[in-house]
Design a protein around this motif. Structure first.
Motif, PDB file in Angstrom:
ATOM      1  N   GLY A  23      44.811  45.849  38.495  1.00  0.00           N
ATOM      2  CA  GLY A  23      43.736  45.555  39.419  1.00  0.00           C
ATOM      3  C   GLY A  23      44.347  45.390  40.802  1.00  0.00           C
ATOM      4  O   GLY A  23      45.548  45.607  41.002  1.00  0.00           O
ATOM      5  N   TRP A  24      43.536  44.961  41.781  1.00  0.00           N
ATOM      6  CA  TRP A  24      44.054  44.911  43.149  1.00  0.00           C
ATOM      7  C   TRP A  24      45.195  43.915  43.361  1.00  0.00           C
ATOM      8  O   TRP A  24      46.111  44.210  44.132  1.00  0.00           O
ATOM      9  N   LYS A  40      46.645  42.248  51.229  1.00  0.00           N
ATOM     10  CA  LYS A  40      45.895  42.158  49.968  1.00  0.00           C
ATOM     11  C   LYS A  40      44.447  42.613  50.141  1.00  0.00           C
ATOM     12  O   LYS A  40      43.914  43.349  49.315  1.00  0.00           O
ATOM     13  N   GLU A  41      43.827  42.145  51.187  1.00  0.00           N
ATOM     14  CA  GLU A  41      42.410  42.447  51.399  1.00  0.00           C
ATOM     15  C   GLU A  41      42.183  43.946  51.611  1.00  0.00           C
ATOM     16  O   GLU A  41      41.189  44.501  51.144  1.00  0.00           O
ATOM     17  N   ARG A  42      43.108  44.603  52.268  1.00  0.00           N
ATOM     18  CA  ARG A  42      42.983  46.048  52.478  1.00  0.00           C
ATOM     19  C   ARG A  42      43.076  46.801  51.151  1.00  0.00           C
ATOM     20  O   ARG A  42      42.315  47.741  50.900  1.00  0.00           O
ATOM     21  N   VAL A  43      43.994  46.385  50.301  1.00  0.00           N
ATOM     22  CA  VAL A  43      44.134  47.012  48.982  1.00  0.00           C
ATOM     23  C   VAL A  43      42.866  46.779  48.168  1.00  0.00           C
ATOM     24  O   VAL A  43      42.313  47.702  47.560  1.00  0.00           O
ATOM     25  N   GLN A  48      38.050  48.956  45.751  1.00  0.00           N
ATOM     26  CA  GLN A  48      36.632  48.741  45.461  1.00  0.00           C
ATOM     27  C   GLN A  48      35.796  49.898  46.002  1.00  0.00           C
ATOM     28  O   GLN A  48      34.919  50.414  45.309  1.00  0.00           O
ATOM     29  N   ARG A  49      36.061  50.317  47.212  1.00  0.00           N
ATOM     30  CA  ARG A  49      35.289  51.390  47.845  1.00  0.00           C
ATOM     31  C   ARG A  49      35.408  52.702  47.073  1.00  0.00           C
ATOM     32  O   ARG A  49      34.471  53.482  47.007  1.00  0.00           O
ATOM     33  N   HIS A  50      36.543  52.954  46.467  1.00  0.00           N
ATOM     34  CA  HIS A  50      36.777  54.218  45.767  1.00  0.00           C
ATOM     35  C   HIS A  50      36.686  54.087  44.246  1.00  0.00           C
ATOM     36  O   HIS A  50      37.070  55.016  43.521  1.00  0.00           O
ATOM     37  N   GLY A  51      36.182  52.944  43.773  1.00  0.00           N
ATOM     38  CA  GLY A  51      35.945  52.771  42.338  1.00  0.00           C
ATOM     39  C   GLY A  51      37.199  52.732  41.489  1.00  0.00           C
ATOM     40  O   GLY A  51      37.172  53.092  40.313  1.00  0.00           O
TER      41      GLY A  51
END
Length: 171
Positions: A23-24, A40-43, A48-51
């Motif tokens: 996971g992220w 971390k937030e960028r990852v 999330q945006r790309h599923g």
């Protein structure tokens, strides 16, 4: 500084390489370990945006029903799992395999002398026919002599009288 497209390519490559296990949070640590400076937030946002997400743990499926009232054969093996010759002692078991379409069940028959799979059956159910088909395949392929011992976990699928193989003599 990496562009989102370049970072996404790294994330997808790692995700595929590790068979979707991360996971992220772990993906962030893996990217950092590979020398990519990223937050971390960028990852999390890119994944999330790309599923892109970690695959959940598969549910454990119990394949042995040992609370049945069927007759159980005596244990002729007594934990002596190293026969001196092939086709003297076979063992069978069932395992479950998770697929995208649902669970499949694999019954396998092993010759304990060579540790070779000599028969198998793969079906979407755990009925007696699953183990019977695996045993029939083993009998047709190996044509064992009389006196062969077939050992199993004594689950209900193995305790049915219909599982006997007419071509072999199985104790």
């Amino acid at each position: 500084m990496h562009s989102d497209d370049a970072l996404l390519a790294h994330i997808r490559a790692i995700h595929e390489q590790l068979r979707g296990e991360y996971g992220w949070p772990r993906m962030h640590r893996e990217l950092r370990a590979r020398g990519l400076r990223v937050g971390k937030e960028r990852v999390r946002r890119l994944m999330q945006r790309h599923g892109i997400r970690a695959q959940g743990k598969r549910k454990f499926v119990v394949t042995t029903d040992s609370t049945h009232r069927l007759p159980v054969a005596p244990d002729l093996v007594q934990r002596r799992f190293t026969p001196a010759a092939p086709n003297a002692l076979w063992s069978g078991d069932i395992t479950s395999i998770a697929t995208d379409e649902g669970w499949l069940y694999l019954a396998a028959v092993l010759d304990l002398h060579s540790r070779q799979v000599v028969g198998w059956s793969l079906q979407p159910h755990m009925q007696t026919s699953l183990v019977k088909d695996a045993l029939l395949m083993a009998c047709f392929r190996r044509r064992p002599p009389a006196g062969l011992i077939f050992h199993s976990d004594r689950g209900s699928q193995y305790c049915r009288p219909s599982i006997q193989c007419s071509r072999c003599s199985i104790a």
